[in-house]
Design a protein around this motif. Structure first.
Motif, PDB file in Angstrom:
ATOM      1  N   UNK A  89      24.780 -36.443   3.462  1.00 31.71           N
ATOM      2  CA  UNK A  89      25.246 -35.209   4.628  1.00 31.71           C
ATOM      3  C   UNK A  89      25.381 -33.786   3.768  1.00 31.71           C
ATOM      4  N   UNK A  90      24.549 -33.730   2.260  1.00 27.33           N
ATOM      5  CA  UNK A  90      25.168 -33.139   1.052  1.00 27.33           C
ATOM      6  C   UNK A  90      23.605 -32.139   1.449  1.00 27.33           C
ATOM      7  N   UNK A  91      22.860 -32.857   1.948  1.00 28.40           N
ATOM      8  CA  UNK A  91      21.261 -32.127   2.196  1.00 28.40           C
ATOM      9  C   UNK A  91      20.828 -32.085   3.326  1.00 28.40           C
ATOM     10  N   UNK A  92      21.264 -31.915   4.214  1.00 24.72           N
ATOM     11  CA  UNK A  92      21.093 -32.109   5.844  1.00 24.72           C
ATOM     12  C   UNK A  92      22.244 -30.781   6.513  1.00 24.72           C
ATOM     13  N   UNK A  93      20.762 -29.880   7.133  1.00 23.81           N
ATOM     14  CA  UNK A  93      21.943 -28.886   8.114  1.00 23.81           C
ATOM     15  C   UNK A  93      21.697 -29.189   9.223  1.00 23.81           C
ATOM     16  N   UNK A  94      22.884 -29.982  10.292  1.00 21.34           N
ATOM     17  CA  UNK A  94      23.074 -30.049  11.744  1.00 21.34           C
ATOM     18  C   UNK A  94      22.309 -28.333  12.340  1.00 21.34           C
ATOM     19  N   UNK A  95      21.939 -28.881  13.557  1.00 20.10           N
ATOM     20  CA  UNK A  95      21.303 -27.840  13.529  1.00 20.10           C
ATOM     21  C   UNK A  95      21.580 -27.980  15.672  1.00 20.10           C
ATOM     22  N   UNK A  96      21.829 -26.288  16.437  1.00 19.82           N
ATOM     23  CA  UNK A  96      22.218 -26.630  17.726  1.00 19.82           C
ATOM     24  C   UNK A  96      20.613 -26.438  18.858  1.00 19.82           C
ATOM     25  N   UNK A  97      20.896 -27.115  19.141  1.00 16.25           N
ATOM     26  CA  UNK A  97      19.441 -27.320  19.672  1.00 16.25           C
ATOM     27  C   UNK A  97      19.672 -26.564  21.506  1.00 16.25           C
ATOM     28  N   UNK A  98      18.659 -26.144  21.784  1.00 17.26           N
ATOM     29  CA  UNK A  98      18.307 -24.761  23.363  1.00 17.26           C
ATOM     30  C   UNK A  98      18.286 -26.069  24.343  1.00 17.26           C
ATOM     31  N   UNK A 150      14.134 -11.623  18.393  1.00 23.14           N
ATOM     32  CA  UNK A 150      14.663 -10.491  18.061  1.00 23.14           C
ATOM     33  C   UNK A 150      14.297  -9.335  19.065  1.00 23.14           C
ATOM     34  N   UNK A 151      14.729  -8.701  19.869  1.00 20.43           N
ATOM     35  CA  UNK A 151      14.957  -7.984  20.724  1.00 20.43           C
ATOM     36  C   UNK A 151      14.216  -6.905  20.108  1.00 20.43           C
ATOM     37  N   UNK A 152      13.228  -5.542  20.305  1.00 22.74           N
ATOM     38  CA  UNK A 152      12.058  -4.477  19.676  1.00 22.74           C
ATOM     39  C   UNK A 152      13.289  -3.689  18.935  1.00 22.74           C
ATOM     40  N   UNK A 153      15.147  -3.625  19.403  1.00 25.51           N
ATOM     41  CA  UNK A 153      15.307  -2.804  17.832  1.00 25.51           C
ATOM     42  C   UNK A 153      16.463  -4.000  17.105  1.00 25.51           C
ATOM     43  N   UNK A 154      16.196  -5.134  17.579  1.00 26.72           N
ATOM     44  CA  UNK A 154      17.230  -5.818  16.559  1.00 26.72           C
ATOM     45  C   UNK A 154      18.608  -5.963  16.977  1.00 26.72           C
ATOM     46  N   UNK A 155      18.859  -5.427  17.916  1.00 29.94           N
ATOM     47  CA  UNK A 155      20.446  -5.456  18.326  1.00 29.94           C
ATOM     48  C   UNK A 155      20.953  -6.935  19.026  1.00 29.94           C
ATOM     49  N   UNK A 156      19.796  -7.614  19.186  1.00 34.41           N
ATOM     50  CA  UNK A 156      19.807  -9.268  20.628  1.00 34.41           C
ATOM     51  C   UNK A 156      19.110 -10.282  19.542  1.00 34.41           C
ATOM     52  N   UNK A 157      19.727 -10.918  18.739  1.00 38.46           N
ATOM     53  CA  UNK A 157      19.081 -12.020  17.755  1.00 38.46           C
ATOM     54  C   UNK A 157      19.468 -12.627  17.589  1.00 38.46           C
ATOM     55  N   UNK A 158      18.771 -13.523  16.863  1.00 32.03           N
ATOM     56  CA  UNK A 158      19.322 -15.528  17.114  1.00 32.03           C
ATOM     57  C   UNK A 158      18.290 -16.135  16.618  1.00 32.03           C
ATOM     58  N   UNK A 159      18.923 -17.917  15.951  1.00 28.99           N
ATOM     59  CA  UNK A 159      18.139 -18.404  15.451  1.00 28.99           C
ATOM     60  C   UNK A 159      17.953 -19.166  17.130  1.00 28.99           C
ATOM     61  N   UNK A 160      17.199 -20.014  17.466  1.00 31.06           N
ATOM     62  CA  UNK A 160      17.163 -21.398  19.460  1.00 31.06           C
ATOM     63  C   UNK A 160      15.390 -22.186  18.836  1.00 31.06           C
TER      64      UNK A 160
END
Length: 651
Positions: A641-650, A388-398
């Motif tokens: 499949x019910x217990x695995x979450x596919x993630x998007x990787x960078x 997250x940036x300082x003010x939280x306006x740009x954030x996300x998982x990576x």
């Protein structure tokens, strides 16, 4: 009669006054500088009086005595047929020496002798202690601590001394370690009690009711009435005011604003928000996974709360407690600088802040920047996953692809391509002119390693590029002393009389040892070896999951390894990233991986905790994913499949 009674009473009082000091001085350990350690050894039946009734605290300790102290303190029980020529069964410490040898704490000399009656030097003691640290699974990471007389320490012993100093088990004096000086029984006892404190032995806790917070207490007026705590207010980045209180509880009740903090001796001990920074190496006992984590000095952690005794923190999702003496609390409004991430020309760069010098100290690039990261903005992350940036306006998982790619992946590069990359990289570092890298293109132990890496990958099902990245990071590109002198790219093994001198016949032998004795059984296979709780996901990862949870105290070790992989990919054309694996995270504890796509198939193994990375090798069929097994296994493995979450990787 009355006068006689008064005289008798006075004589009694005088007698009592004279008797009390004699009682106090009768115990030679009372007030001794190593009293806590000495009494600890006595409680373990490790230290007994001699024929004269003395514990001899200031006498030199012998090799046999020190081995015996360690054996009894660690409660060693497993024995083998190891024998020393000069330790007969009738020797007073024979059994303990054998137990210590069986545990790998001691090894003796090359001629089959142990020399039990020889006084032990401080540097030999440091090496025995490091072997004990490994046996007790105390996180240690690596250390660069040096003493003014570092040159006097035998070269191969220096790392053991540095580790002991980093863990604050062994200490020098005025910056000197005095490696050849013999240690006393008292000094030995202090070393051992500090070791066992890190191991969590309740008998080794500090006296005075377990309060080891540098003198902090949680209540009670002092006899002088002097305030022990103060409330101060943050104003323009500084602390003002000085309202005093005799107890922490009283100060806590008087806090009325978020801008107020509680201090003790000008050290902040409670605040409304901010972060904690480790002052030195610590072992954080994570309540989240019920395990101890090695944490390097200068590590930023989320501040959760604190009382008079301890601070509650969260490191990459791992919640635990540390003593006030271990950390510095920094309110956000008083921060002079923090480590941060940024997008630099499409790559993610991590810049580190040194809290001892209050300067930005170093930086590294470890992959592509996630799409939400804007250029010329600073981003912060507690776990290397959510930013997250300082003010939280740009954030996300990576999730960085190389950081969270399971070890069972195979790189698409050939041995020839790996060799070409290695030579180009060696030429690059050689051109810097750094002394360490002089003649790297001729001397590095990485030269010609491509086929060896591919052979290990085929046999052990561990990514060849991952092993190369580890080797580059741990051996200074094959130019470290251990690599050059011992064919040891990874610093494996330490012995008390020959530390780090296990010379491998070849680099291939060294890599196979790493794979077969460390990575395969402990870090990759779910559950790990019996008694070793190292398996937290088969990725280099972070302090949240992966090898980095237990492998190194540096919380960014996994990201730095990923950086080596990324730079190799960048040089070679991103073959792996352009044809990536699909990665998922398990979402429940106790998840069974089965040999077939039904619950009637036998479990191959079980993931004890959630959040474990898996490589999904085929799309879901009848509600099941086929995955690559983290357990070395040539057949197919399946998970619901019910217990695995596919993630998007960078990538």
């Amino acid at each position: 009669m009355k006068k006689l009674s008064i005289i008798a009473l006075l004589m009694t009082v005088i007698g009592m006054l004279l008797w009390q000091p004699q009682l106090a001085s009768a115990d030679e350990l009372t007030g001794h500088s190593h009293e806590q350690g000495l009494r600890y050894l006595i409680s373990k039946n490790a230290l007994v009086k001699d024929a004269k009734g003395s514990y001899r605290p200031d006498d030199n300790v012998t090799r046999g005595e020190f081995a015996s102290y360690l054996t009894k303190a660690m409660n060693l029980e497993a024995t083998s047929d190891i024998v020393f020529k000069d330790v007969p069964d009738t020797y007073v410490h024979a059994k303990d020496i054998k137990l210590a040898a069986s545990a790998g704490i001691i090894t003796g000399y090359g001629d089959g002798l142990f020399k039990p009656n020889a006084a032990i030097s401080r540097q030999h003691m440091a090496v025995m202690l490091e072997r004990a640290i490994d046996y007790l699974n105390i996180p240690k990471g690596t250390s660069t601590i040096t003493f003014k007389d570092n040159a006097a320490i035998i070269k191969d012993y220096r790392q053991a001394v540095a580790i002991g100093a980093q863990l604050e088990i062994i200490k020098g004096s005025n910056g000197y370690f005095m490696p050849e000086k013999n240690a006393t029984i008292g000094q030995a006892s202090s070393f051992i009690v500090r070791l066992m404190q890190l191991a969590g032995d309740p008998d080794a806790t500090a006296p005075n009711g377990g309060n080891s917070n540098g003198g902090n207490t949680n209540g009670g007026d002092t006899n002088t009435g002097s305030p022990k705590y103060a409330i101060k207010e943050i104003s323009n980045g500084t602390l003002v005011g000085n309202q005093g209180f005799s107890t922490f509880e009283a100060a806590e009740k008087a806090v009325t604003k978020n801008t107020q903090v509680i201090v003790q001796s000008d050290k902040i001990v409670k605040m409304s928000s901010g972060y904690a920074v480790t002052n030195n190496y610590v072992a954080l006992k994570s309540e989240t996974i019920n395990d101890s984590l090695a944490v390097a000095a200068n590590t930023e952690m989320e501040y959760l709360s604190s009382d008079a005794i301890q601070v509650k923190v969260r490191l990459a999702g791992q919640v635990g407690y540390l003593k006030h003496a271990d950390v510095t609390l920094i309110p956000f409004s008083m921060s002079k600088g923090r480590s941060y991430y940024e997008n630099v020309n499409g790559e993610i760069k991590h810049t580190l802040y040194d809290y001892k010098t209050n300067k930005y100290s170093s930086s590294y690039v470890f992959g592509k920047a996630p799409s939400f990261m804007k250029q010329n903005e600073k981003y912060y992350s507690w776990n290397g996953i959510y930013f997250s940036n300082g003010n939280g306006s740009s954030k996300g998982n990576a999730y960085n692809y190389y950081q969270f790619l399971p070890a069972r992946a195979q790189t698409q590069y050939t041995a020839q391509e790996l060799d070409a990359y290695i030579m180009n990289k060696l030429a690059e570092i050689e051109s810097t002119g750094a002394t360490l890298y002089k003649d790297a293109t001729k001397k590095s132990k990485l030269i010609g390693l491509g086929q060896t890496l591919k052979d290990v990958e085929a046999k052990s099902q561990i990514n060849a590029m991952l092993i190369l990245a580890l080797a580059q990071h741990e051996s200074a590109y094959g130019m470290s002393e251990q690599a050059q002198d011992l064919n040891n790219l990874f610093g494996l093994y330490v012995y008390d009389t020959n530390p780090k001198n296990k010379k491998f016949d070849s680099i291939a032998d060294n890599i196979n040892e790493l794979v077969d004795k460390f990575l395969q059984p402990n870090y990759i296979t779910p559950g790990g070896s019996p008694g070793k709780n190292f398996a937290n996901g088969a990725v280099v990862g972070s302090k949240a999951l992966g090898f980095n949870v237990k492998y190194a105290s540096d919380p960014f070790w996994g990201a730095k390894i990923a950086g080596h992989y990324y730079r190799a990919e960048k040089a070679l054309g991103f073959k792996d990233a352009n044809n990536p694996y699909t990665i998922g995270l398990t979402t429940t504890n106790g998840l069974n991986v089965r040999t077939g796509a039904t619950t009637s198939n036998s479990p191959l193994f079980t993931y004890a905790r959630s959040g474990m990375p898996v490589i999904i090798s085929s799309s879901a069929t009848n509600g099941w994913y086929e995955i690559l097994s983290d357990k070395l296994y040539t057949g197919k493995a399946f998970v619901s499949k019910d217990y695995v979450q596919v993630i998007n990787t960078v990538k």
